[in-house]
Structure formats: structure tokens, C-alpha cells
Design an enzyme around this catalytic site. Structure first.
Site, PDB file in Angstrom:
ATOM      1  N   GLY A  82      -2.702  12.710  49.319  1.00 33.13           N
ATOM      2  CA  GLY A  82      -3.384  11.884  48.331  1.00 33.13           C
ATOM      3  C   GLY A  82      -4.740  11.371  48.764  1.00 33.13           C
ATOM      4  N   TYR A  98      14.501  16.161  48.738  1.00 33.02           N
ATOM      5  CA  TYR A  98      13.575  15.285  48.018  1.00 33.02           C
ATOM      6  C   TYR A  98      14.364  14.425  47.019  1.00 33.02           C
ATOM      7  CZ  TYR A  98       9.731  18.325  49.654  1.00 33.02           C
ATOM      8  OH  TYR A  98       8.840  19.047  50.411  1.00 33.02           O
ATOM      9  N   SER A 108      -8.231  12.061  47.029  1.00 29.91           N
ATOM     10  CA  SER A 108      -8.438  11.499  45.695  1.00 29.91           C
ATOM     11  C   SER A 108      -9.311  10.264  45.872  1.00 29.91           C
ATOM     12  CB  SER A 108      -7.106  11.099  45.060  1.00 29.91           C
ATOM     13  OG  SER A 108      -7.313  10.260  43.943  1.00 29.91           O
TER      14      SER A 108
END
Length: 317
Positions: free
Chosen positions: A199, A48, A202
Site C-alpha cells: 500500500g 487468508y 499509494s
């Protein structure tokens, strides 16, 4: 909390695998806010941000190492200077070198959970890796190990004495009944990757949303199903909106309802929602105050989405 996004940009060729630019001070503040709110499990990976996520996490947790569990992953080979993924290595020799590098970046002498980040390995590779991982446990460099994969056909040789967890995709929109049945049967933790559907769970994502091509969702790889051409996929938006009322019951936000579904779905579920800001951490951690959904709410969601009662469903919740 999942620490993919705070690693910042990295690539495989011209394909982005990060979530765009980040502010390290903001990331550090968010991690420390998570500590304040009682978060004790942080999941990252060496790849990452090509090592950057581990460095940020290690600095943010300095002085608090004994209060938390750190999980990281290995298997991808990368160049920290160019932030490019350059290959894969699942050999026993590499796992030791990768761990030593992760420990330096994290500023710690051990990792609580060390996860293979390559989704498929042969039985022979699994047997060799298990021996190497057990050696690292005996030496104190790791406490336990696991595998990040969506394949429930886990090679038996990989599940040695200190195998503790499978990290796999599961969320309210995309259940994983076979994997949850496996982890429940074996007494392993299911670390829930993508608990917020990258995501999509959301409300800020709508049919008009357009993501940057520096964002993994803006130039999505084949395995990322929730976005297409940098926009939320309409079919997944419809599924999200269909269950919104159930998820937001009891004063929860949509995000909090998605986490509550996972806690109700199976007792071994440990979601690792991503974050960039302290406000996102506060919303994620705020789900704890509401607890899990009820079994009736689980059934309502299955009915709305046209799902049968899944394997591994704990109807006693």
C-alpha cells in the site's frame, strides 16, 4: 487481483496477519467489478482470513468460474473458528486435505494454480511434494502448481512437469533481479507479490499515517519492511516520492505507474494488487489502458534509486 485483504482479520497468537475488518458485500461488489473490467486472475490463500477469503471469492465468482483463473495456497494450518494460525504442514498427506478444503470453500472442482505457502522446504520435502502435486494434476484437482517464496535457490525437485509459477515480492522500490532472472530463464510466471509495497505506493500514505494494530502493517512482522510501529518507514517514503514524477507520467496515478513498472520490468511479471473496494479495483485495472513504462523510464527510475541495470531486465521493452 490479490485477495488477502478481503479475507478480513486472522492472527498468529496476538499478532495480526489480516488487514483489519472488511465488509463482505463490498468485497463481493469489488470482485464483480473486476470481472466487468476484464480481470481474469484472482490470487488467494486458504489462510487468508482463516478460509474467509476463499469463501468470499468463491461466492463472488459463482456463475463465472469458466471465465477466470483461481490461484490459492496451502501450507499453513489454521482454526477457522478462532481465526488463528496454529502451525505448518508440508507433508504430501496434508496437501491433499488442504486442497479438498479449499475446493469446498471456493465452490469449485479445481484450482488453476496451487502454491506452496511456506518459503523454505528441504530437498527431500520438495521431492515428496512434487509427486503429490503431480498426482493432483493427473486427477484434475489442480491444473498447475507453484511456490510462494523469495528464495531464488529453488529446490530442483520441486520444479516438476506442471510447475508453472513463483510468487515473490517485487515492486518498483524493491526489485528482485535474481528471481526474475530465474523465472525468465525457466519460462515460469512471476506472480508479483506486494506490487504496491503493501500500500505504500499509494499517495494516501504519508508520514502522519498511523495504522490500526488490527492491521498486519500496524503491528508488523519482521519481514514487512515498509512500515515500522504502524507508520510508513521514512526511508521508503523518500524512495517512493523520488520516483513519483516518472511513475505518474502519461496521466497515470501513482498506483498505476507502479503496476506499469512491473509490466515493463520483465514479460513474465503478473502483478496481483490487493483491494477492498470497487474504486480500488477500478484504479488498478485502469493501469491497463496506459500499458507498460518505456525502457527510458525504467532507466530513469534505476538512476534515481541508484540501481544498476538489473539481471533479467528486458531492454527491448
Amino acid at each position: 487481483m490479490g485477495c488477502w485483504a478481503v479475507g478480513g482479520p486472522f492472527w498468529s497468537g496476538d499478532k495480526p496477519f489480516g488487514w483489519g475488518s472488511v465488509d463482505d458485500e463490498e468485497s463481493t461488489a469489488a470482485i464483480r467489478r473486476a470481472l466487468d473490467l476484464g480481470v481474469t486472475f484472482f490470487d488467494t490463500a486458504d489462510v487468508y482470513g482463516a478460509g474467509h477469503s476463499e469463501r468470499v471469492l468463491g461466492k463472488a465468482l459463482a456463475g463465472h468460474r469458466d471465465e477466470v483463473l483461481i490461484a490459492t495456497k496451502w501450507g499453513n494450518v489454521f482454526d477457522e473458528t478462532t481465526r488463528q494460525i496454529v502451525g505448518r504442514d508440508t507433508t504430501p498427506g496434508y496437501v491433499r486435505r488442504a486442497l479438498e478444503a479449499s475446493l469446498r470453500r471456493l465452490g469449485t472442482d479445481h484450482v488453476d494454480l496451487y502454491q506452496l505457502h511456506i518459503g523454505q522446504v528441504s530437498p527431500g520435502q520438495a521431492e515428496d511434494l512434487t509427486g503429490a502435486l503431480e498426482d493432483l494434476v493427473a486427477e484434475g484437482g489442480i491444473r498447475a502448481y507453484g511456490w510462494s517464496t523469495d528464495d531464488p535457490a529453488l529446490p530442483p525437485a520441486l520444479a516438476g512437469p506442471h510447475f508453472a509459477a513463483v510468487q515473490h515480492e517485487v515492486n518498483v522500490l524493491r526489485d528482485a533481479p535474481e528471481m526474475l532472472a530465474l523465472t525468465g530463464r525457466r519460462g515460469w510466471t512471476s506472480i508479483c507479490r506486494g506490487p504496491l509495497a503493501m500500500g505504500l505506493l499509494s499517495p494516501k500514505y504519508t508520514a502522519d499515517t498511523r495504522l490500526s494494530r488490527e492491521d498486519v502493517r500496524g503491528d508488523e512482522p519482521e519481514w514487512l519492511v515498509y512500515f515500522r510501529d504502524g507508520r510508513p518507514d521514512p526511508q521508503w517514503l523518500r524512495r517512493r516520492d523520488a520516483v513519483r514524477e516518472v511513475l505518474t507520467s502519461g496521466g497515470r496515478t501513482l498506483v498505476q505507474g507502479a503496476l506499469a513498472w512491473l509490466w515493463a520490468r520483465a514479460p513474465q511479471c503478473l502483478p496481483v494488487p490487493g483491494f477492498r473496494t470497487a474504486a480500488q479495483v477500478e484504479e488498478n485495472a485502469g493501469a491497463l489502458a496506459h500499458g507498460a513504462l518505456t525502457s527510458a523510464e525504467l532507466r530513469d527510475i534505476d538512476r534515481i534509486l541508484g540501481r544498476a541495470v538489473p539481471l533479467g531486465h528486458d531492454s527491448s521493452v
